[in-house]
Design a protein around this motif. Structure first.
Motif, mmCIF file in Angstrom:
data_model
loop_
_atom_site.group_PDB
_atom_site.id
_atom_site.type_symbol
_atom_site.label_atom_id
_atom_site.label_comp_id
_atom_site.label_asym_id
_atom_site.label_seq_id
_atom_site.Cartn_x
_atom_site.Cartn_y
_atom_site.Cartn_z
ATOM 1 N N ASN A 1 -13.139 26.027 10.772
ATOM 2 C CA ASN A 1 -12.359 25.962 12.003
ATOM 3 C C ASN A 1 -11.790 24.557 12.165
ATOM 4 O OD1 ASN A 1 -13.239 28.636 12.734
ATOM 5 N ND2 ASN A 1 -15.183 27.720 13.383
ATOM 6 N N PRO B 1 -1.505 23.254 19.606
ATOM 7 C CA PRO B 1 -1.438 23.984 18.341
ATOM 8 C C PRO B 1 -0.626 25.279 18.455
ATOM 9 C CG PRO B 1 -3.673 23.206 18.739
ATOM 10 C CD PRO B 1 -2.893 22.945 19.995
ATOM 11 N N GLU C 1 -1.116 28.177 17.221
ATOM 12 C CA GLU C 1 -1.933 29.363 17.504
ATOM 13 C C GLU C 1 -2.217 29.510 18.990
ATOM 14 O OE1 GLU C 1 -2.663 27.978 13.329
ATOM 15 O OE2 GLU C 1 -2.491 27.059 15.318
ATOM 16 N N CYS C 2 -2.351 28.388 19.689
ATOM 17 C CA CYS C 2 -2.605 28.436 21.126
ATOM 18 C C CYS C 2 -1.356 28.844 21.895
ATOM 19 C CB CYS C 2 -3.106 27.077 21.612
ATOM 20 S SG CYS C 2 -4.576 26.484 20.752
ATOM 21 N N TYR D 1 -8.625 21.009 21.196
ATOM 22 C CA TYR D 1 -8.456 22.436 20.952
ATOM 23 C C TYR D 1 -9.200 22.824 19.686
ATOM 24 C CZ TYR D 1 -4.576 22.757 24.321
ATOM 25 O OH TYR D 1 -3.811 22.750 25.446
ATOM 26 N N GLN D 2 -9.759 24.027 19.687
ATOM 27 C CA GLN D 2 -10.339 24.598 18.480
ATOM 28 C C GLN D 2 -9.437 25.738 18.015
ATOM 29 O OE1 GLN D 2 -13.356 27.602 18.778
ATOM 30 N NE2 GLN D 2 -14.662 26.587 17.261
ATOM 31 N N VAL D 3 -9.042 25.703 16.745
ATOM 32 C CA VAL D 3 -8.308 26.812 16.140
ATOM 33 C C VAL D 3 -9.215 27.418 15.085
ATOM 34 C CG1 VAL D 3 -6.296 27.520 14.826
ATOM 35 C CG2 VAL D 3 -6.060 25.777 16.601
ATOM 36 N N SER E 1 -7.434 32.359 13.366
ATOM 37 C CA SER E 1 -6.228 32.001 14.133
ATOM 38 C C SER E 1 -6.403 32.146 15.633
ATOM 39 C CB SER E 1 -4.997 32.815 13.674
ATOM 40 O OG SER E 1 -4.691 32.500 12.334
ATOM 41 N N CYS F 1 -7.683 30.749 19.295
ATOM 42 C CA CYS F 1 -7.653 29.380 19.818
ATOM 43 C C CYS F 1 -8.480 29.258 21.099
ATOM 44 C CB CYS F 1 -6.203 28.981 20.096
ATOM 45 S SG CYS F 1 -6.033 27.432 21.006
#
Length: 273
Positions: free
Chosen positions: A69, A83, A85-86, A98-100, A104, A106
């Motif tokens: 991740n 990001p 994806e967010c 942020y965590q992606v 995919s 978020c």
């Protein structure tokens, strides 16, 4: 002339369209609001993380955990770019981290306004400092996500950068990012004016006693004893002088208040309160 006006109209329409597109895509880039990025602890140790803040033209930090991740990070500010994806998931909450996930999905891990300063090891400022961001996206069982950015003191730059380290997941809802950096080292201890006064006072007393005693022993051939202290007669009489001064002051105040008759000069003696 009509041709020039037509070109000007086309240019104006293009500018308006570009502005509209930028407004509609406004969630991509976040406002460059920066919090106060230095902190002084009660023990006087001071940390300044401002050099780590990513501003325009400087990409966000990127970290990764063992599951693959990715984490997009800024220090003392929200990330510069949300990001992709967010944005696809319409998660436009402004966040410093942020965590992606590798699928995919978020998550935003905290809010800038919720930051808290702590030493990594209480009582040991030279280990480093940490920033904790809480109030992140809902996690589970009424718990929100939170992230700790730990800035380990690295004077010589031997520990690498955040990109050399995996982000660790301390619990299902708590994430820890390790930053080895010289900015994790405390700055010079900030002494208060009172501290400076105390230091100067005791240094002055020490010099007075040391030099005065040495001069008395050398000039008057006195042995190393209380009698060799500078102005010893004055210091021995000081308690009585203070007592007389207090008695005189009290008597003077009582006379001014009309609670006691004045005394003739030379006839003063302590009568108690």
């Amino acid at each position: 002339m009509d041709r020039n006006m037509s070109l000007q109209m086309q240019l104006l329409i293009a500018l308006v369209a570009a502005s509209f597109i930028g407004f509609c895509d406004g969630n991509r880039f976040q406002e460059a609001w920066v919090m106060n990025c230095d902190h002084t602890f009660p023990d006087g140790s001071n940390f300044d993380l401002k050099p780590l803040t990513r501003t325009a033209g400087r990409p966000d930090f990127v970290g990764r955990d063992k599951s693959g991740n990715f984490y997009y990070i800024n220090v003392c500010a929200n990330v510069q770019e949300i990001p992709h994806e967010c944005r696809v998931l319409q998660k436009d909450i402004r966040s410093p981290v942020y965590q992606v996930r590798n699928d995919s999905f978020c998550h935003w891990l905290g809010l800038e306004g919720s930051h808290q300063w702590d030493l990594i090891e209480p009582g040991s400022p030279f280990v480093g400092v940490q920033l904790t961001y809480s109030d992140g996206e809902y996690c589970q069982e009424g718990v929100n996500r939170q992230v700790r950015l730990q800035f380990y003191c690295d004077h010589l730059g031997r520990l690498g950068t955040v990109g050399d380290y995996y982000v660790t997941v301390e619990s299902p809802c708590t994430y820890v990012v390790t930053f080895p950096t010289i900015h994790g080292c405390p700055k010079e201890v900030a002494w208060s004016k009172g501290t400076y006064f105390n230091i100067c006072f005791f240094i002055g007393v020490g010099l007075y006693l040391g030099i005065g005693t040495a001069l008395n022993m050398s000039k008057h051939s006195l042995p190393l004893s209380v009698q060799a202290l500078p102005h010893i007669e004055f210091w021995l009489e000081l308690p009585d002088l203070v007592k007389d001064g207090v008695a005189f002051t009290v008597d003077f105040v009582l006379v001014q208040m009309g609670r006691r008759e004045g005394r003739e000069r030379g006839s003063f003696e302590w009568s108690g309160l």
